[in-house]
Design a protein around this motif. Structure first.
Motif, short mmCIF file in Angstrom:
data_model
loop_
_atom_site.label_atom_id
_atom_site.label_comp_id
_atom_site.label_asym_id
_atom_site.label_seq_id
_atom_site.Cartn_x
_atom_site.Cartn_y
_atom_site.Cartn_z
N LEU A 39 0.84 -1.20 -0.02
CA LEU A 39 0.00 -0.08 -0.01
C LEU A 39 0.94 1.36 0.08
O LEU A 39 2.07 1.18 0.73
CB LEU A 39 -0.87 -0.04 1.16
CG LEU A 39 -2.19 -1.04 1.08
CD1 LEU A 39 -2.78 -1.13 2.44
CD2 LEU A 39 -3.19 -0.68 0.07
N LYS A 40 0.43 2.31 -0.46
CA LYS A 40 1.39 3.42 -0.65
C LYS A 40 1.66 3.96 0.58
O LYS A 40 3.01 4.26 0.68
CB LYS A 40 0.45 4.73 -1.61
CG LYS A 40 0.07 4.48 -2.87
CD LYS A 40 -0.48 5.47 -3.44
CE LYS A 40 -0.78 5.19 -4.97
NZ LYS A 40 -1.58 6.42 -5.69
N GLU A 41 1.01 3.97 1.68
CA GLU A 41 1.36 4.44 2.74
C GLU A 41 2.61 3.65 3.51
O GLU A 41 3.50 4.05 4.13
CB GLU A 41 0.28 4.71 3.71
CG GLU A 41 -0.80 3.51 4.08
CD GLU A 41 -1.82 3.28 3.22
OE1 GLU A 41 -2.77 3.01 3.61
OE2 GLU A 41 -1.66 4.00 1.74
N ASP A 42 2.31 2.32 3.43
CA ASP A 42 3.43 1.30 3.71
C ASP A 42 4.65 1.45 3.25
O ASP A 42 5.76 1.56 3.66
CB ASP A 42 2.92 -0.07 3.44
CG ASP A 42 1.67 -0.30 4.81
OD1 ASP A 42 1.65 0.26 5.86
OD2 ASP A 42 0.80 -1.22 4.32
N CYS A 43 4.66 1.66 1.74
CA CYS A 43 5.73 2.10 0.92
C CYS A 43 6.40 3.31 1.34
O CYS A 43 7.68 3.40 1.29
CB CYS A 43 5.52 1.83 -0.56
SG CYS A 43 5.25 0.32 -1.06
N GLU A 44 5.61 4.48 1.49
CA GLU A 44 6.24 5.63 1.90
C GLU A 44 6.99 5.42 3.52
O GLU A 44 7.99 6.07 3.48
CB GLU A 44 5.11 6.51 2.22
CG GLU A 44 4.64 7.25 1.03
CD GLU A 44 5.77 7.98 0.17
OE1 GLU A 44 6.39 8.66 0.82
OE2 GLU A 44 5.28 8.06 -1.06
N LYS A 45 6.54 4.74 4.27
CA LYS A 45 7.25 4.54 5.53
C LYS A 45 8.37 4.04 5.45
O LYS A 45 9.26 4.06 5.94
CB LYS A 45 6.24 3.83 6.55
CG LYS A 45 6.71 3.56 7.86
CD LYS A 45 5.79 2.85 8.86
CE LYS A 45 6.09 3.07 10.22
NZ LYS A 45 5.48 2.21 11.32
N TYR A 46 8.21 2.66 4.59
CA TYR A 46 9.42 2.19 4.24
C TYR A 46 10.69 2.75 3.62
O TYR A 46 11.65 2.62 4.29
CB TYR A 46 9.18 0.98 3.17
CG TYR A 46 10.40 -0.06 2.91
CD1 TYR A 46 10.82 -0.97 3.68
CD2 TYR A 46 10.88 0.13 1.59
CE1 TYR A 46 11.89 -1.77 3.27
CE2 TYR A 46 11.96 -0.73 1.16
CZ TYR A 46 12.47 -1.67 2.06
OH TYR A 46 13.46 -2.45 1.62
N MET A 47 10.25 3.78 2.53
CA MET A 47 11.34 4.47 2.12
C MET A 47 11.95 5.68 3.06
O MET A 47 13.05 5.83 3.13
CB MET A 47 10.64 5.25 0.73
CG MET A 47 10.22 4.27 -0.30
SD MET A 47 10.08 5.16 -1.81
CE MET A 47 8.41 5.72 -1.49
N GLN A 48 11.02 6.11 4.02
CA GLN A 48 11.34 6.95 4.97
C GLN A 48 12.69 6.42 5.81
O GLN A 48 13.36 6.85 6.43
CB GLN A 48 10.26 7.51 5.86
CG GLN A 48 9.38 8.47 4.83
CD GLN A 48 7.92 8.76 5.66
OE1 GLN A 48 7.70 8.54 6.76
NE2 GLN A 48 7.22 9.47 4.74
N LEU A 49 12.08 5.20 6.26
CA LEU A 49 12.94 4.16 7.21
C LEU A 49 14.31 4.01 6.57
O LEU A 49 15.42 4.25 7.43
CB LEU A 49 12.13 3.00 7.85
CG LEU A 49 11.19 3.08 8.80
CD1 LEU A 49 10.38 2.04 9.20
CD2 LEU A 49 11.67 3.61 9.93
#
Length: 322
Positions: A53-63
């Motif tokens: 999901l977009k929000e999960d991928c965003e969190k992954y990239m941020q981490l």
């Protein structure tokens, strides 16, 4: 179309002191974020394609970007209406892309990175050779106009092509390209190691070129390593270059032969697909193990009791440590 998912393509050449420990922690992180895909971990870095999901991928990239080791990762992001994978695999290997060039470190020396705009401006000059470093099954469905291609089935065969490349192109400017850039890091570094003096690489690969230069002069589709198989790139002057394996008409519809013993991965047009019931030949059509053809030519692998937590003893983590 509603596209709540993202597909990430990325790599990073960076030292990882304990690849196995990192692999385990990273696998758990991806599970916490509900990501699926394939990630390779080695002492030389990280190579991955995941969806979520977009929000999960965003969190992954941020981490990932918060970790100094991975701050320079250039994520290529595509929108999707669903996951591009059925499983999550995080594995340790000797290299993040198999080349056999363990002595080559792209962080020490590699080809000059060109932005898509710079690559587009240089690619048609008379003193330039555009070199596709991908395998035959990849470039057969799509490649840059006038690109030099190599007769290789796997990237590890690339070093065997050096003598022939020297004979023809030693005094030219070499512009390398691949899907997302990772193969070019090693390929261009090895070309420099072997005496080529003017070596460049398309930063971010074909995928980034499609997003930032509208894919101009990339003919056909770009082969990708997820359930999409091949994606459109060219928004300016698109052209189909691959041919149906059965009737030889133009087709970029990549399928697997319905006969699992054959499983040949080739373009087959929609008409031949239905006529041959997904098979690549009369022999395969009559094979007793032939799979039912659903019109796609894609056969999802069985999960076979897949358990993403099997073998894990550590507590879950929300970081990218190790």
């Amino acid at each position: 179309m509603n596209q709540p998912y993202s597909i990430l393509l990325y790599y990073c050449y960076t030292p990882i002191a304990d690849p196995e420990a990192f692999r385990e922690e990273h696998h758990l992180l991806c599970l916490e974020l509900n990501l699926l895909g394939r990630i390779i971990v080695s002492k030389e870095g990280l190579n991955g394609t995941v969806s979520g999901l977009k929000e999960d991928c965003e969190k992954y990239m941020q981490l990932m970007h918060a970790d100094p080791r991975f701050a320079k990762i250039d994520f290529k992001v595509d929108a999707s209406d669903k996951h591009a994978f059925a499983k999550l695999h995080v594995r340790t290997k000797a290299e993040i892309v198999h080349s056999g060039l363990l002595h080559i470190d792209p962080n020490v020396r590699t080809g000059v990175h060109l932005s898509p705009t710079e690559f587009k401006e240089m690619k048609d000059r008379e003193d330039v050779v555009v070199l596709d470093v991908r395998s035959e099954y990849e470039y057969s469905v799509g490649r840059f106009k006038n690109a030099v291609t190599l007769d290789i089935e796997n990237f590890r065969e690339f070093p065997e092509q050096i003598d022939a490349l020297k004979e023809k192109y030693k005094d030219k400017k070499i512009l390398t390209y691949c899907t997302g850039g990772i193969k070019c890091e090693k390929a261009s570094a090895f070309l420099l190691d072997q005496g080529f003096e003017n070596v460049y690489q398309l930063h971010g690969g074909i995928i980034k070129y499609g997003k930032e230069a509208q894919g101009e002069d990339f003919e056909g589709k770009c082969y990708v390593f997820d359930n999409r198989v091949a994606v459109d790139v060219n928004q300016v002057n698109p052209k189909v270059i691959s041919e149906c394996y059965v009737c030889k008409t133009k087709s970029d519809r990549m399928v697997n032969c319905a006969n699992p013993v054959c499983n040949l991965h080739v373009p087959i047009c929609e008409s031949c697909g239905h006529e041959m019931e997904g098979a690549c030949s009369a022999e395969c059509k009559d094979h007793p193990e032939k799979r039912p053809y659903d019109g796609t030519g894609y056969y999802q692998k069985e999960l076979n009791g897949y358990n993403p937590l099997k073998g894990f003893n550590r507590r879950k983590t929300t970081g990218v440590s190790a």
